[in-house]
Design a protein around this motif. Structure first.
Motif, PDB file in Angstrom:
ATOM      1  N   SER A  68      11.038  37.782  32.933  1.00  0.00           N
ATOM      2  CA  SER A  68      10.066  38.512  34.175  1.00  0.00           C
ATOM      3  C   SER A  68       9.676  37.609  35.008  1.00  0.00           C
ATOM      4  CB  SER A  68       9.105  39.465  33.051  1.00  0.00           C
ATOM      5  OG  SER A  68       9.523  40.085  32.150  1.00  0.00           O
ATOM      6  N   ALA A  69       8.614  38.229  35.682  1.00  0.00           N
ATOM      7  CA  ALA A  69       7.691  37.557  36.787  1.00  0.00           C
ATOM      8  C   ALA A  69       6.800  36.559  35.804  1.00  0.00           C
ATOM      9  CB  ALA A  69       7.028  38.503  37.633  1.00  0.00           C
ATOM     10  N   THR A  86       3.168  40.172  39.065  1.00  0.00           N
ATOM     11  CA  THR A  86       3.448  41.495  39.543  1.00  0.00           C
ATOM     12  C   THR A  86       2.345  42.203  39.991  1.00  0.00           C
ATOM     13  OG1 THR A  86       5.339  41.548  38.152  1.00  0.00           O
ATOM     14  CG2 THR A  86       4.839  43.614  39.180  1.00  0.00           C
ATOM     15  N   GLU A 114       9.879  38.022  40.042  1.00  0.00           N
ATOM     16  CA  GLU A 114      11.123  37.510  39.324  1.00  0.00           C
ATOM     17  C   GLU A 114      12.129  36.468  39.788  1.00  0.00           C
ATOM     18  OE1 GLU A 114       9.750  40.317  38.848  1.00  0.00           O
ATOM     19  OE2 GLU A 114       9.849  40.839  36.724  1.00  0.00           O
ATOM     20  N   PHE A 135      14.091  43.438  36.180  1.00  0.00           N
ATOM     21  CA  PHE A 135      13.243  44.252  36.786  1.00  0.00           C
ATOM     22  C   PHE A 135      14.069  44.691  38.042  1.00  0.00           C
ATOM     23  CE2 PHE A 135       9.105  44.445  39.626  1.00  0.00           C
ATOM     24  CZ  PHE A 135       8.789  45.692  39.014  1.00  0.00           C
ATOM     25  N   ARG A 180       7.552  49.514  35.827  1.00  0.00           N
ATOM     26  CA  ARG A 180       6.818  48.573  35.096  1.00  0.00           C
ATOM     27  C   ARG A 180       7.581  48.135  33.821  1.00  0.00           C
ATOM     28  NH1 ARG A 180       2.231  46.483  37.434  1.00  0.00           N
ATOM     29  NH2 ARG A 180       2.922  44.676  36.207  1.00  0.00           N
ATOM     30  N   GLY A 181       7.526  47.056  33.392  1.00  0.00           N
ATOM     31  CA  GLY A 181       8.273  46.530  32.146  1.00  0.00           C
ATOM     32  C   GLY A 181       9.593  46.645  32.182  1.00  0.00           C
ATOM     33  N   GLY A 182      10.218  46.675  33.426  1.00  0.00           N
ATOM     34  CA  GLY A 182      11.697  46.985  33.652  1.00  0.00           C
ATOM     35  C   GLY A 182      12.638  45.731  33.242  1.00  0.00           C
ATOM     36  N   SER A 183      12.108  44.667  33.046  1.00  0.00           N
ATOM     37  CA  SER A 183      12.805  43.495  32.789  1.00  0.00           C
ATOM     38  C   SER A 183      13.612  43.771  31.188  1.00  0.00           C
ATOM     39  CB  SER A 183      12.153  42.185  32.605  1.00  0.00           C
ATOM     40  OG  SER A 183      11.484  42.042  33.870  1.00  0.00           O
ATOM     41  N   ASP A 184      12.704  44.581  30.352  1.00  0.00           N
ATOM     42  CA  ASP A 184      13.627  44.695  29.208  1.00  0.00           C
ATOM     43  C   ASP A 184      14.697  45.357  29.552  1.00  0.00           C
ATOM     44  OD1 ASP A 184      11.241  43.819  27.684  1.00  0.00           O
ATOM     45  OD2 ASP A 184      10.332  45.854  27.755  1.00  0.00           O
TER      46      ASP A 184
HETATM   47  N1  ASP Z   1       7.551  42.182  35.999  1.00  0.00           N
HETATM   48  C1  ASP Z   1       7.535  43.173  35.932  1.00  0.00           C
HETATM   49  C2  ASP Z   1       6.309  44.055  35.481  1.00  0.00           C
HETATM   50  O1  ASP Z   1       5.159  43.401  35.425  1.00  0.00           O
HETATM   51  C3  ASP Z   1       8.553  43.706  35.157  1.00  0.00           C
HETATM   52  C4  ASP Z   1       8.447  43.126  33.459  1.00  0.00           C
HETATM   53  O2  ASP Z   1       7.736  42.325  33.443  1.00  0.00           O
HETATM   54  O3  ASP Z   1       9.127  43.692  32.784  1.00  0.00           O
HETATM   55  O4  ASP Z   1       6.503  45.362  34.936  1.00  0.00           O
END
Ligand code: ASP
Ligand code: ADP
Ligand code: MG
Length: 416
Positions: free
Chosen positions: A41-42, A47, A74, A136, A150-154
């Motif tokens: 992730s970033a 972000t 990222e 992401f 948001r949270g898309g790196s998973d």
């Molecule tokens: N950097 C993005 C976020 O903060 C994606 C992630 O962290 O999964 O939502």
């Protein structure tokens, strides 16, 4: 030797020191003979910082440009991680999603992955390199950069693992697994050694941000063994110990037979409630209201229609807080006059609390125990929704943490 995907979240990538630790951990897995793809992730806060800058420029930034902006977080972290690996003697190469390519649809800021080309990645892996791919983000048919929410790196990580038919996807984060509820809210929450795919799907969809819901969907669709574990342990801890730490998402139903009825409590602070008052109670009304909201690409969650009085009824539903203003605008501009509604009201300060467990299927009385617990705390329930394995209630946001703690205790979820 196996192909394994590692995902590192924002905290795990949060400083040059932490990035060097990630490099050490990745090198350890590579030294053990595995092929490793890393999806970071970033850096934490980045972000949010970028999206904050956009808001300073304009209240309603163009979604395409938001994706151009947010995706840079990222991009910085993959390059830094590649450098950190090279600095300790590992061959490593970083790619942005579009270079791979990770193809998505064009729904900017919440795009869905459609396909991943594994050619380049496999060549690099076969050449002995660690491959690092931005989380992401991807690219749409027109060549625009998109982001996955948001949270898309998973989701990027599990999708990459599925595309490469990896042996396992390891999601390294700032907690050491999936707990009965957010350990930051309930200090005696208990870590789960395994959680069924179905339960994880519910927990994620109901607000447990430890995994983005789409990542769990990918894990389920491709039966990808996925484990949530800590990135904050000693990076040089024995690999065998690390490999079985954390929480494994399991696809076997039977293992749950003797376990507790309730597995966990999920919550989502970011809810809002909208009520369309005094609408004519006739066929097609729900469609006209919710259809307009869906056309604006806004997700509706809980829905109730009240009993009709003199041919008029009230219609209430919830939408995520980030979409509240947009939903209100759509209803006021496109729906209200059209269907002859009296007025539209909203409450942007509500939260959803849910109890989740596959064991609920074979137990009665969970709902009444939940409602009793909330009533004993004096918490008013505004809406209820249920499925076979969850019960959710909408409540005033100021009681959310109280509700989570009370339910966690009432269902005996605390660690011994
Ligand atoms: N950097 C993005 C976020 O903060 C994606 C992630 O962290 O999964 O939502
Ligand atoms: P990352 O940056 O690694 O993706 P996130 O902040 O997205 O990390 O997700 C990890 C966080 O999820 C934890 O710090 C924790 O506060 C929160 N969380 C919410 N529900 C749970 C749960 N049931 N189990 C573990 N963590 C949870
Ligand atoms: Mg996350």
């Amino acid at each position: 030797m196996a192909l394994i995907v590692h995902k590192y979240g924002g905290t795990s990538m949060g400083s040059p020191e932490r990035i060097k630790n990630v490099a050490k951990r990745v090198a350890k897995w590579h030294d053990a003979g595995h092929q490793i793809v890393v999806v970071p992730s970033a850096m934490s806060g980045e972000t949010n910082r970028l999206l904050g800058l956009a808001k300073e420029i304009t209240a309603q930034p163009d979604p395409r440009e938001l994706d151009m902006l947010a995706s840079t977080g990222e991009q910085a972290s993959v390059a830094l991680l590649a450098m950190a690996l090279q600095a300790i003697g590992k061959q490593a190469v970083s790619y942005a999603g579009w270079q791979v390519a990770i193809k998505t649809d064009s729904a900017h800021t919440k795009a869905r992955i459609r396909s991943i080309d594994d050619t380049k990645v496999r060549q690099d892996l076969d050449a002995g390199k660690v491959v690092i791919i931005t989380g992401f983000q991807g690219i749409d048919e027109l060549g625009n950069i998109t982001t996955l929410g948001r949270g898309g790196s998973d989701t990027s990580a599990v999708a990459v693992a599925a595309a490469l038919q990896a042996a396992e996807c390891l999601i390294y984060t700032d907690v050491d697994g999936v707990y009965t509820t957010d350990p930051r809210v309930v200090s005696d929450a208990r870590r789960l050694k395994t959680v069924t795919f179905e339960e994880m799907l519910e927990m994620a969809s109901l607000g447990s941000k430890v995994l983005q819901i789409r990542s769990v969907e990918f894990a389920g669709n491709y039966k990808m063994p996925t484990r949530v574990l800590s990135s904050l342990t000693d990076p040089l801890m024995p690999l065998e110990e690390e490999a079985i730490s954390g929480t494994l998402i399991s696809f076997e139903e039977d293992t749950k037979m003797e376990q507790a009825t309730i597995t966990g409590i999920a919550f989502n602070r970011d809810e809002t409630k909208i009520t369309v008052l005094g609408v004519p109670d006739r066929p097609g009304i729900a469609y006209q209201i919710l259809g307009a909201v869906a056309d604006a690409n806004i997700e509706v969650d809980m829905i109730i229609q009240n009993q009709s009085v003199d041919g008029k009824t009230d219609f209430t539903f919830t939408v995520p807080r980030g979409e509240y203003t947009k939903a209100m605008d759509v209803l006021n501009e496109k729906v209200k006059a059209h269907i002859g509604a009296a007025s539209i009201t909203g409450d942007a300060k509500v939260s959803k609390v849910s109890v989740v467990g596959v064991g609920m299927r074979s137990h009665v009385g969970i709902a009444s125990q939940m409602f009793r617990t909330l009533s004993e705390e004096g918490i008013n329930i505004q809406m209820i929704s249920t499925s076979e394995i969850k019960i959710s209630v909408l409540i005033d946001e100021k009681y959310m943490e109280l509700a989570v703690r009370a339910l966690h205790k009432a269902f005996g979820l605390e660690s011994a």
